[in-house]
Motif scaffolding. Sequence first.
Motif, PDB file in Angstrom:
ATOM      1  N   GLY A  97       0.813  -1.204   0.000  1.00 53.08           N
ATOM      2  CA  GLY A  97       0.000   0.000   0.000  1.00 53.08           C
ATOM      3  C   GLY A  97       0.850   1.259   0.000  1.00 53.08           C
ATOM      4  O   GLY A  97       2.061   1.216   0.210  1.00 53.08           O
ATOM      5  N   GLY A  98       0.201   2.376  -0.239  1.00 45.02           N
ATOM      6  CA  GLY A  98       0.912   3.640  -0.241  1.00 45.02           C
ATOM      7  C   GLY A  98       0.012   4.760  -0.721  1.00 45.02           C
ATOM      8  O   GLY A  98      -1.185   4.560  -0.944  1.00 45.02           O
ATOM      9  N   SER A  99       0.601   5.909  -0.900  1.00 46.45           N
ATOM     10  CA  SER A  99      -0.115   7.092  -1.386  1.00 46.45           C
ATOM     11  C   SER A  99       0.262   7.349  -2.836  1.00 46.45           C
ATOM     12  O   SER A  99       1.452   7.475  -3.144  1.00 46.45           O
ATOM     13  N   VAL A 100      -0.746   7.415  -3.688  1.00 42.65           N
ATOM     14  CA  VAL A 100      -0.504   7.617  -5.124  1.00 42.65           C
ATOM     15  C   VAL A 100      -1.471   8.666  -5.658  1.00 42.65           C
ATOM     16  O   VAL A 100      -2.409   9.076  -4.963  1.00 42.65           O
ATOM     17  N   GLN A 101      -1.226   9.064  -6.889  1.00 48.31           N
ATOM     18  CA  GLN A 101      -2.104  10.002  -7.585  1.00 48.31           C
ATOM     19  C   GLN A 101      -3.136   9.220  -8.401  1.00 48.31           C
ATOM     20  O   GLN A 101      -2.902   8.076  -8.792  1.00 48.31           O
ATOM     21  N   ALA A 102      -4.243   9.866  -8.658  1.00 49.02           N
ATOM     22  CA  ALA A 102      -5.259   9.265  -9.520  1.00 49.02           C
ATOM     23  C   ALA A 102      -4.637   8.913 -10.870  1.00 49.02           C
ATOM     24  O   ALA A 102      -3.852   9.694 -11.420  1.00 49.02           O
ATOM     25  N   GLY A 103      -4.966   7.720 -11.353  1.00 46.82           N
ATOM     26  CA  GLY A 103      -4.409   7.247 -12.615  1.00 46.82           C
ATOM     27  C   GLY A 103      -3.176   6.371 -12.460  1.00 46.82           C
ATOM     28  O   GLY A 103      -2.777   5.694 -13.411  1.00 46.82           O
ATOM     29  N   ASP A 104      -2.583   6.389 -11.271  1.00 49.28           N
ATOM     30  CA  ASP A 104      -1.395   5.566 -11.015  1.00 49.28           C
ATOM     31  C   ASP A 104      -1.775   4.103 -10.814  1.00 49.28           C
ATOM     32  O   ASP A 104      -2.961   3.739 -10.754  1.00 49.28           O
ATOM     33  N   SER A 105      -0.745   3.285 -10.671  1.00 45.07           N
ATOM     34  CA  SER A 105      -0.927   1.858 -10.434  1.00 45.07           C
ATOM     35  C   SER A 105      -0.215   1.430  -9.164  1.00 45.07           C
ATOM     36  O   SER A 105       0.770   2.052  -8.743  1.00 45.07           O
ATOM     37  N   LEU A 106      -0.721   0.385  -8.564  1.00 39.26           N
ATOM     38  CA  LEU A 106      -0.090  -0.256  -7.411  1.00 39.26           C
ATOM     39  C   LEU A 106      -0.316  -1.750  -7.525  1.00 39.26           C
ATOM     40  O   LEU A 106      -1.342  -2.192  -8.074  1.00 39.26           O
ATOM     41  N   ARG A 107       0.614  -2.514  -6.989  1.00 40.93           N
ATOM     42  CA  ARG A 107       0.412  -3.947  -6.883  1.00 40.93           C
ATOM     43  C   ARG A 107       0.524  -4.346  -5.420  1.00 40.93           C
ATOM     44  O   ARG A 107       1.533  -4.034  -4.781  1.00 40.93           O
ATOM     45  N   LEU A 132      -6.035   3.989 -10.873  1.00 41.96           N
ATOM     46  CA  LEU A 132      -6.616   4.196  -9.542  1.00 41.96           C
ATOM     47  C   LEU A 132      -7.393   5.499  -9.464  1.00 41.96           C
ATOM     48  O   LEU A 132      -7.026   6.510 -10.093  1.00 41.96           O
ATOM     49  N   LYS A 133      -8.453   5.459  -8.674  1.00 40.82           N
ATOM     50  CA  LYS A 133      -9.321   6.604  -8.476  1.00 40.82           C
ATOM     51  C   LYS A 133      -9.358   6.958  -6.996  1.00 40.82           C
ATOM     52  O   LYS A 133      -9.113   6.091  -6.149  1.00 40.82           O
ATOM     53  N   PRO A 134      -9.699   8.193  -6.665  1.00 42.49           N
ATOM     54  CA  PRO A 134      -9.795   8.559  -5.246  1.00 42.49           C
ATOM     55  C   PRO A 134     -10.757   7.651  -4.476  1.00 42.49           C
ATOM     56  O   PRO A 134     -10.509   7.369  -3.288  1.00 42.49           O
ATOM     57  N   GLU A 135     -11.794   7.165  -5.117  1.00 45.64           N
ATOM     58  CA  GLU A 135     -12.747   6.288  -4.430  1.00 45.64           C
ATOM     59  C   GLU A 135     -12.191   4.893  -4.161  1.00 45.64           C
ATOM     60  O   GLU A 135     -12.836   4.078  -3.505  1.00 45.64           O
ATOM     61  N   ASP A 136     -10.992   4.599  -4.665  1.00 45.98           N
ATOM     62  CA  ASP A 136     -10.323   3.341  -4.323  1.00 45.98           C
ATOM     63  C   ASP A 136      -9.577   3.436  -3.002  1.00 45.98           C
ATOM     64  O   ASP A 136      -9.040   2.430  -2.519  1.00 45.98           O
ATOM     65  N   THR A 137      -9.533   4.617  -2.422  1.00 51.09           N
ATOM     66  CA  THR A 137      -8.869   4.803  -1.130  1.00 51.09           C
ATOM     67  C   THR A 137      -9.523   3.931  -0.067  1.00 51.09           C
ATOM     68  O   THR A 137     -10.733   4.013   0.152  1.00 51.09           O
ATOM     69  N   ALA A 138      -8.717   3.081   0.561  1.00 50.24           N
ATOM     70  CA  ALA A 138      -9.242   2.135   1.548  1.00 50.24           C
ATOM     71  C   ALA A 138      -8.086   1.338   2.135  1.00 50.24           C
ATOM     72  O   ALA A 138      -6.965   1.380   1.626  1.00 50.24           O
ATOM     73  N   VAL A 139      -8.403   0.619   3.197  1.00 52.07           N
ATOM     74  CA  VAL A 139      -7.510  -0.424   3.684  1.00 52.07           C
ATOM     75  C   VAL A 139      -7.884  -1.703   2.948  1.00 52.07           C
ATOM     76  O   VAL A 139      -9.060  -2.087   2.923  1.00 52.07           O
ATOM     77  N   TYR A 140      -6.905  -2.335   2.345  1.00 52.67           N
ATOM     78  CA  TYR A 140      -7.132  -3.537   1.552  1.00 52.67           C
ATOM     79  C   TYR A 140      -6.694  -4.760   2.359  1.00 52.67           C
ATOM     80  O   TYR A 140      -5.589  -4.783   2.925  1.00 52.67           O
ATOM     81  N   THR A 195      -4.025   5.017  -0.476  1.00 54.06           N
ATOM     82  CA  THR A 195      -4.598   6.361  -0.537  1.00 54.06           C
ATOM     83  C   THR A 195      -4.372   6.925  -1.926  1.00 54.06           C
ATOM     84  O   THR A 195      -3.239   6.992  -2.395  1.00 54.06           O
ATOM     85  N   VAL A 196      -5.465   7.303  -2.577  1.00 54.74           N
ATOM     86  CA  VAL A 196      -5.394   7.838  -3.933  1.00 54.74           C
ATOM     87  C   VAL A 196      -5.881   9.283  -3.897  1.00 54.74           C
ATOM     88  O   VAL A 196      -7.025   9.552  -3.525  1.00 54.74           O
TER      89      VAL A 196
END
Length: 123
Positions: free
Chosen positions: A8-18, A85-93, A120-121
């Motif tokens: 997890g981490g903090s990214v901007q909208a449109g970014d990717s995370l695995r 990623l979108k801001p609404e994807d912000t969550a604990v996974y 966090t997006v």
Amino acid sequence: VQLQASGGGSVQAGDSLRLPCAASGRTFSSYAMNWFRQAPGKEREFVADISRSAGSTYYAESVKGRFTISRDNGKNTVYLQMNSLKPEDTAVYYCAASGAYGRSTAGWFYDYWGQGTLVTVSS
């Protein structure tokens, strides 16, 4: 089985995370694996699941086409690739292991849970 989610981490909208979720024990391949998330002030919601052999996957409508679940039984790890990623994807996974493949709102359906990783997006 102990599960450890990370990535997890903090990214901007449109970014990717695995997000990887590593499992201890020798029985990882005996479990279907699931990803859930919980946004601030909201209930936990299903994100995606994958069958024991990775032959079947299923996604929530909100992530379909953007997220991909996969697993490597040799490495005892399940992954959640999150693109666009979108801001609404912000969550604990959270990752979870279940003896059966499928979705259920019953708590007993899921045998083991990981501790969660925060995504966090920002827009």
